[in-house]
Motif scaffolding. Structure first.
Motif, PDB file in Angstrom:
ATOM      1  N   ASP A 146      22.556  32.646 -36.504  1.00 62.99           N
ATOM      2  CA  ASP A 146      21.836  32.341 -35.263  1.00 62.99           C
ATOM      3  C   ASP A 146      20.657  31.412 -35.513  1.00 62.99           C
ATOM      4  O   ASP A 146      20.323  30.569 -34.674  1.00 62.99           O
ATOM      5  CB  ASP A 146      21.340  33.629 -34.593  1.00 62.99           C
ATOM      6  CG  ASP A 146      22.463  34.422 -33.961  1.00 62.99           C
ATOM      7  OD1 ASP A 146      23.550  33.843 -33.733  1.00 62.99           O
ATOM      8  OD2 ASP A 146      22.261  35.622 -33.696  1.00 62.99           O
ATOM      9  N   PHE A 147      20.034  31.562 -36.676  1.00 61.01           N
ATOM     10  CA  PHE A 147      18.896  30.734 -37.064  1.00 61.01           C
ATOM     11  C   PHE A 147      19.244  29.246 -36.979  1.00 61.01           C
ATOM     12  O   PHE A 147      18.461  28.444 -36.498  1.00 61.01           O
ATOM     13  CB  PHE A 147      18.509  31.132 -38.497  1.00 61.01           C
ATOM     14  CG  PHE A 147      17.342  30.404 -39.065  1.00 61.01           C
ATOM     15  CD1 PHE A 147      16.077  30.620 -38.564  1.00 61.01           C
ATOM     16  CD2 PHE A 147      17.504  29.535 -40.123  1.00 61.01           C
ATOM     17  CE1 PHE A 147      14.980  29.973 -39.106  1.00 61.01           C
ATOM     18  CE2 PHE A 147      16.421  28.889 -40.673  1.00 61.01           C
ATOM     19  CZ  PHE A 147      15.160  29.100 -40.162  1.00 61.01           C
ATOM     20  N   TYR A 148      20.439  28.862 -37.430  1.00 62.61           N
ATOM     21  CA  TYR A 148      20.867  27.463 -37.382  1.00 62.61           C
ATOM     22  C   TYR A 148      21.492  27.115 -36.032  1.00 62.61           C
ATOM     23  O   TYR A 148      21.381  25.974 -35.579  1.00 62.61           O
ATOM     24  CB  TYR A 148      21.856  27.164 -38.509  1.00 62.61           C
ATOM     25  CG  TYR A 148      21.207  27.135 -39.868  1.00 62.61           C
ATOM     26  CD1 TYR A 148      20.307  26.119 -40.202  1.00 62.61           C
ATOM     27  CD2 TYR A 148      21.462  28.113 -40.800  1.00 62.61           C
ATOM     28  CE1 TYR A 148      19.694  26.099 -41.438  1.00 62.61           C
ATOM     29  CE2 TYR A 148      20.851  28.097 -42.048  1.00 62.61           C
ATOM     30  CZ  TYR A 148      19.971  27.091 -42.360  1.00 62.61           C
ATOM     31  OH  TYR A 148      19.366  27.053 -43.588  1.00 62.61           O
ATOM     32  N   LYS A 149      22.133  28.057 -35.382  1.00 65.98           N
ATOM     33  CA  LYS A 149      22.725  27.790 -34.057  1.00 65.98           C
ATOM     34  C   LYS A 149      21.660  27.313 -33.078  1.00 65.98           C
ATOM     35  O   LYS A 149      21.888  26.398 -32.299  1.00 65.98           O
ATOM     36  CB  LYS A 149      23.398  29.042 -33.499  1.00 65.98           C
ATOM     37  CG  LYS A 149      24.729  29.358 -34.095  1.00 65.98           C
ATOM     38  CD  LYS A 149      25.303  30.598 -33.423  1.00 65.98           C
ATOM     39  CE  LYS A 149      26.574  31.039 -34.106  1.00 65.98           C
ATOM     40  NZ  LYS A 149      27.091  32.288 -33.521  1.00 65.98           N
ATOM     41  N   ARG A 150      20.491  27.958 -33.125  1.00 62.69           N
ATOM     42  CA  ARG A 150      19.408  27.579 -32.195  1.00 62.69           C
ATOM     43  C   ARG A 150      19.007  26.120 -32.395  1.00 62.69           C
ATOM     44  O   ARG A 150      18.752  25.399 -31.438  1.00 62.69           O
ATOM     45  CB  ARG A 150      18.212  28.505 -32.381  1.00 62.69           C
ATOM     46  CG  ARG A 150      18.454  29.886 -31.858  1.00 62.69           C
ATOM     47  CD  ARG A 150      17.206  30.766 -31.990  1.00 62.69           C
ATOM     48  NE  ARG A 150      17.574  32.150 -31.842  1.00 62.69           N
ATOM     49  CZ  ARG A 150      17.754  32.997 -32.863  1.00 62.69           C
ATOM     50  NH1 ARG A 150      17.569  32.607 -34.095  1.00 62.69           N
ATOM     51  NH2 ARG A 150      18.108  34.240 -32.633  1.00 62.69           N
ATOM     52  N   GLY A 151      18.948  25.686 -33.640  1.00 59.88           N
ATOM     53  CA  GLY A 151      18.611  24.298 -33.922  1.00 59.88           C
ATOM     54  C   GLY A 151      19.690  23.338 -33.458  1.00 59.88           C
ATOM     55  O   GLY A 151      19.397  22.285 -32.878  1.00 59.88           O
ATOM     56  N   VAL A 152      20.957  23.704 -33.690  1.00 59.73           N
ATOM     57  CA  VAL A 152      22.073  22.863 -33.237  1.00 59.73           C
ATOM     58  C   VAL A 152      22.029  22.743 -31.714  1.00 59.73           C
ATOM     59  O   VAL A 152      22.186  21.654 -31.163  1.00 59.73           O
ATOM     60  CB  VAL A 152      23.434  23.439 -33.698  1.00 59.73           C
ATOM     61  CG1 VAL A 152      24.593  22.739 -32.996  1.00 59.73           C
ATOM     62  CG2 VAL A 152      23.579  23.318 -35.214  1.00 59.73           C
ATOM     63  N   GLU A 153      21.801  23.848 -31.036  1.00 56.31           N
ATOM     64  CA  GLU A 153      21.738  23.819 -29.569  1.00 56.31           C
ATOM     65  C   GLU A 153      20.611  22.914 -29.084  1.00 56.31           C
ATOM     66  O   GLU A 153      20.769  22.190 -28.106  1.00 56.31           O
ATOM     67  CB  GLU A 153      21.575  25.245 -29.028  1.00 56.31           C
ATOM     68  CG  GLU A 153      22.836  26.070 -29.197  1.00 56.31           C
ATOM     69  CD  GLU A 153      22.630  27.566 -29.012  1.00 56.31           C
ATOM     70  OE1 GLU A 153      21.466  28.024 -28.939  1.00 56.31           O
ATOM     71  OE2 GLU A 153      23.652  28.282 -28.964  1.00 56.31           O
TER      72      GLU A 153
END
Length: 165
Positions: A30-37
């Motif tokens: 989730d830590f990286y998903k937020r950045g991708v989003e």
């Protein structure tokens, strides 16, 4: 009969490659998903972009735990155009399959989180550019900016800590 067989093989291969990017996204923490989003939001809100873009694949990522709930992240990933128009709501790969006739967008993003939420200060750095236009100078500037972000807290460089490809 041969044409049907070839079409079936093409369709199966195309479906596999279309779903690959979103499966990779689902596997991201989730830590990286937020950045991708955050990066995709910037891409898809650009008036210069006509198609809807989705995450395609990670090239590299690193993060650093600064303690007390603070983490810094760097994520280098590719976004790829889909067959859906910009502004498509609830786009997913089954509805918006990837296009193979457009260049990918290369993104480098770094940000600070506190207790899992992306902080506004320092402002997240998002640098996305069509791959053919990406220069070594741009990559150098991207890296330097992200390193400065983590140095400002007195920490080690984000680019040197817990990286993965």
């Amino acid at each position: 009969m041969v044409v049907q067989l070839l079409f079936g093989m093409f369709f199966a291969g195309a479906l596999l490659s279309f779903t690959e990017g979103q499966n990779d996204f689902k596997l991201l923490p989730d830590f990286y998903k937020r950045g991708v989003e955050l990066g995709l939001q910037q891409i898809n809100s650009s008036p210069n972009v006509q198609q809807h873009f989705l995450f395609f694949k990670s090239l590299s990522k690193s993060d650093m735990d600064a303690g007390f709930g603070v983490r810094y992240a760097y994520h280098h990933f590719l976004a790829k155009a889909t067959k859906c128009q910009r502004g498509t709501v609830d786009a997913d790969i089954m509805k918006c399959s990837f296009r193979n006739d457009r260049p990918v967008i290369d993104c480098g993003i770094c940000y600070k989180t506190y207790n899992g939420r992306i902080e506004d200060n320092p402002k997240p750095f998002i640098h996305c550019v069509y791959k053919p236009k990406l220069t070594p100078e741009m990559i150098k500037e991207r890296t330097e900016h992200c390193n400065k972000m983590s140095y400002s807290s007195g920490s080690a460089s984000i680019m040197l800590v817990r990286g993965s490809k």
